[in-house]
Design a protein around this motif. Structure first.
Motif, PDB file in Angstrom:
ATOM      1  N   LEU A  50       0.828  -1.207   0.000  1.00 31.84           N
ATOM      2  CA  LEU A  50       0.000   0.000   0.000  1.00 31.84           C
ATOM      3  C   LEU A  50       0.866   1.261   0.000  1.00 31.84           C
ATOM      4  CD1 LEU A  50      -2.804  -1.024   2.548  1.00 31.84           C
ATOM      5  CD2 LEU A  50      -3.091  -0.605   0.103  1.00 31.84           C
ATOM      6  N   CYS A  51       1.938   1.205   0.768  1.00 35.65           N
ATOM      7  CA  CYS A  51       2.853   2.352   0.824  1.00 35.65           C
ATOM      8  C   CYS A  51       3.503   2.578  -0.539  1.00 35.65           C
ATOM      9  CB  CYS A  51       3.921   2.091   1.885  1.00 35.65           C
ATOM     10  SG  CYS A  51       5.020   3.486   2.170  1.00 35.65           S
ATOM     11  N   GLU A  52       3.948   1.519  -1.187  1.00 35.84           N
ATOM     12  CA  GLU A  52       4.536   1.643  -2.519  1.00 35.84           C
ATOM     13  C   GLU A  52       3.527   2.218  -3.509  1.00 35.84           C
ATOM     14  OE1 GLU A  52       7.742  -1.531  -3.657  1.00 35.84           O
ATOM     15  OE2 GLU A  52       6.118  -2.581  -2.638  1.00 35.84           O
ATOM     16  N   ALA A  53       2.285   1.768  -3.410  1.00 29.87           N
ATOM     17  CA  ALA A  53       1.244   2.256  -4.316  1.00 29.87           C
ATOM     18  C   ALA A  53       1.012   3.755  -4.128  1.00 29.87           C
ATOM     19  CB  ALA A  53      -0.048   1.487  -4.080  1.00 29.87           C
ATOM     20  N   MET A  54       0.996   4.204  -2.873  1.00 30.23           N
ATOM     21  CA  MET A  54       0.815   5.628  -2.594  1.00 30.23           C
ATOM     22  C   MET A  54       1.974   6.450  -3.159  1.00 30.23           C
ATOM     23  SD  MET A  54      -2.057   6.121  -0.960  1.00 30.23           S
ATOM     24  CE  MET A  54      -1.864   7.674  -0.110  1.00 30.23           C
ATOM     25  N   ILE A  55       3.189   5.934  -2.997  1.00 31.01           N
ATOM     26  CA  ILE A  55       4.365   6.644  -3.503  1.00 31.01           C
ATOM     27  C   ILE A  55       4.318   6.733  -5.028  1.00 31.01           C
ATOM     28  CG2 ILE A  55       6.875   6.503  -3.758  1.00 31.01           C
ATOM     29  CD1 ILE A  55       6.922   5.237  -0.933  1.00 31.01           C
ATOM     30  N   PRO A  65       7.699  12.467  -4.101  1.00 30.86           N
ATOM     31  CA  PRO A  65       6.841  11.339  -3.715  1.00 30.86           C
ATOM     32  C   PRO A  65       6.040  11.650  -2.460  1.00 30.86           C
ATOM     33  CG  PRO A  65       9.109  10.906  -3.093  1.00 30.86           C
ATOM     34  CD  PRO A  65       9.122  12.188  -3.886  1.00 30.86           C
ATOM     35  N   CYS A  66       5.022  10.866  -2.233  1.00 34.61           N
ATOM     36  CA  CYS A  66       4.179  11.013  -1.042  1.00 34.61           C
ATOM     37  C   CYS A  66       5.042  10.898   0.212  1.00 34.61           C
ATOM     38  CB  CYS A  66       3.103   9.929  -1.055  1.00 34.61           C
ATOM     39  SG  CYS A  66       2.115   9.856   0.440  1.00 34.61           S
ATOM     40  N   SER A  67       4.873  11.847   1.127  1.00 34.08           N
ATOM     41  CA  SER A  67       5.681  11.836   2.350  1.00 34.08           C
ATOM     42  C   SER A  67       4.841  11.725   3.612  1.00 34.08           C
ATOM     43  CB  SER A  67       6.532  13.108   2.431  1.00 34.08           C
ATOM     44  OG  SER A  67       5.702  14.255   2.460  1.00 34.08           O
ATOM     45  N   SER A  68       3.519  11.806   3.476  1.00 33.06           N
ATOM     46  CA  SER A  68       2.657  11.747   4.658  1.00 33.06           C
ATOM     47  C   SER A  68       1.293  11.188   4.276  1.00 33.06           C
ATOM     48  CB  SER A  68       2.505  13.147   5.262  1.00 33.06           C
ATOM     49  OG  SER A  68       1.704  13.112   6.415  1.00 33.06           O
ATOM     50  N   ILE A  69       0.749  10.358   5.161  1.00 33.32           N
ATOM     51  CA  ILE A  69      -0.577   9.778   4.964  1.00 33.32           C
ATOM     52  C   ILE A  69      -1.400  10.031   6.215  1.00 33.32           C
ATOM     53  CG2 ILE A  69      -1.899   7.677   4.513  1.00 33.32           C
ATOM     54  CD1 ILE A  69       0.607   6.507   3.190  1.00 33.32           C
ATOM     55  N   HIS A  70      -2.598  10.612   6.057  1.00 36.49           N
ATOM     56  CA  HIS A  70      -3.485  10.908   7.176  1.00 36.49           C
ATOM     57  C   HIS A  70      -4.718  10.008   7.102  1.00 36.49           C
ATOM     58  CE1 HIS A  70      -1.924  15.357   7.407  1.00 36.49           C
ATOM     59  NE2 HIS A  70      -0.949  14.467   7.295  1.00 36.49           N
TER      60      HIS A  70
END
Length: 464
Positions: A50-55, A65-70
């Motif tokens: 999931l983290c890889e997908a967000m990045i 790249p994405c650096s924070s998820i809320h």
């Protein structure tokens, strides 16, 4: 019904490299470290996926790249401390719960209480501490067998030392200490008069000239730095280790990450190195540390000597100092000097405090200099001088974030809290000053107090 409050807490910490597990049937190979250690492997792979997908998705819309998820229950920060090495830290949002009349638990999460920069600082500090003692992760892999599809010896070695380090580190993480001091990660320097400073500088030169193996020396009085020959980024992480983990002037030294001599077991002042000057050279180990960037990485041997209120860090180059004769010479040279230096610093500090204590006691402030990472405050880390609430710390963190990231040239921010307390942030070039009014005052009174503080403590740096 009474409300139960739950503070911020660590949920996940994991490190992975997608290059180590490119095949669909070997996804677990990319996992280098995962906390909790006993977390289901399938769920580890899912979370990393999931983290890889967000990045990857975020790269479609931005160069960064994405650096924070809320989410409602959690806050996540993502950093890439080295190319292809990703570190992810997730904390549980603070929450409150109570039992309804029907006997059901009603839980409310405080989603906006955590600051992204603060959480990112914790992850970066964790990586820097690991790198201090073990070096860059890619270098560890390359120097211990490397990585190919048929041979992952280097990866297995990296996995082992990450496990050893972070299983200790997570017990001392800063996630419960939500404060601005963690975000700034500053260094406390001791102001001394010119004569004493020159005397200490001469003392440092004497050590380096007498022992060609010593490349750098750091001199501390109690928990404050007087002299450092290191780059600011290097002394920042080393200072944090000395104060937070080693506790050189706290409750006593603790052997986290490297072997140290406890004060009750050494009679020669060496916290690292021999416990006694009669000790056999083969019975003690000198820890190594890694300083500098990857292009100019230096592996040095850390010898810590302490007597009375003075601590000297002696960084040896080339080879591990095992000859007990060297330690006898160091002990003789330093011991002959530090007693008088310690007395002079003590007397100088008494004079300084007698002139400045009254002005410091009146005001509640935090000062930070980005150039040398110096931090100065009238508060201690527990905020005993004034009731520093979590809301106040959140405001201070937000001010700092705005100064750092705003496209506008901000030089002043004023906030009035719900309890009619003013919090003022001022910025001048690379310096920041945060002032917290202790009583209910109007803005004119607060402005006058800041002007007096600026004159007394900062030589009118922060002039409107």
């Amino acid at each position: 019904m009474a409300t139960t409050h739950y503070p911020i807490s660590l949920k996940y910490l994991y490190i992975y490299n997608p290059e180590f597990g490119p095949r669909e049937d070997r996804q677990e190979d990319k996992i280098l470290y995962y906390y909790p250690n006993d977390y289901n492997l399938g769920l580890q792979i899912r979370n990393i996926g999931l983290c890889e997908a967000m990045i990857n998705m975020s790269k479609t819309f931005s160069d960064e790249p994405c650096s924070s998820i809320h989410t409602q229950k959690c806050r996540t920060t993502i950093i890439e401390p080295e190319p292809d090495f990703w570190m992810v830290l997730t904390v549980n949002n603070p929450s409150a719960s109570k039992i309804s009349k029907e006997g059901k638990e009603i839980k409310h999460w405080k989603e906006d209480e955590i600051d992204d920069e603060w959480l990112s600082s914790i992850a970066k500090q964790a990586y820097k501490m690991f790198r201090l003692f073990y070096g860059p992760m890619n270098v560890i892999v390359e120097e211990n067998g490397g990585f190919t599809e048929d041979d992952n010896t280097g990866v297995l070695y990296l996995r082992e030392i990450l496990q050893n380090f972070f299983n200790i580190y997570v017990n001392y993480s800063e996630v419960e200490n939500y404060d601005m001091f963690t975000t700034l990660d500053g260094i406390q320097f001791l102001p001394v008069d010119q004569n004493i400073f020159l005397r200490i500088q001469s003392f440092i030169n004497l050590i380096i000239n007498a022992f060609q193996q010593i490349e750098y020396v750091v001199f501390l009085y109690q928990d404050q730095i007087v002299w450092s020959g290191l780059e600011q980024n290097d002394i920042q992480v080393l200072y944090r280790y000395l104060i937070k983990f080693l506790g050189i002037f706290g409750d006593g030294t603790e052997d986290k990450f490297i072997p140290v001599n406890r004060p009750d077991k050494t009679n020669c002042g060496f916290i690292t190195g021999p416990q006694s000057l009669d000790q056999n050279s083969n019975t003690f180990e000198v820890p190594t540390i890694f300083l500098g960037n990857e292009d100019a990485l230096k592996e040095l041997y850390l010898v810590i000597f302490q007597k009375k209120n003075i601590t000297c860090l002696l960084l040896f180059k080339d080879e591990e100092p095992k000859d007990i004769k060297i330690y006898k010479q160091i002990y003789s040279l330093i011991s002959s000097q530090v007693d008088n230096i310690s007395i002079d610093i003590y007397e100088s500090q008494n004079t300084y405090l007698s002139k400045n204590n009254k002005s410091e006691d009146i005001y509640c402030y935090i000062y930070f200099n980005h150039m040398n990472l110096a931090i100065k405050t009238s508060l201690d880390r527990k905020g005993k001088t004034i009731n520093i609430t979590k809301d106040t710390m959140r405001i201070l963190n937000q001010m700092h974030y705005d100064f750092e990231n705003s496209e506008e040239n901000l030089n002043e921010i004023i906030v009035r809290t719900a309890k009619d307390r003013f919090i003022v942030g001022k910025k001048a070039e690379h310096r920041e000053l945060y002032f917290i009014s202790e009583d209910k005052k109007n803005l004119i009174e607060v402005t006058d107090e800041i002007k007096r503080l600026n004159l007394l403590q900062f030589n009118n740096i922060f002039i409107d």
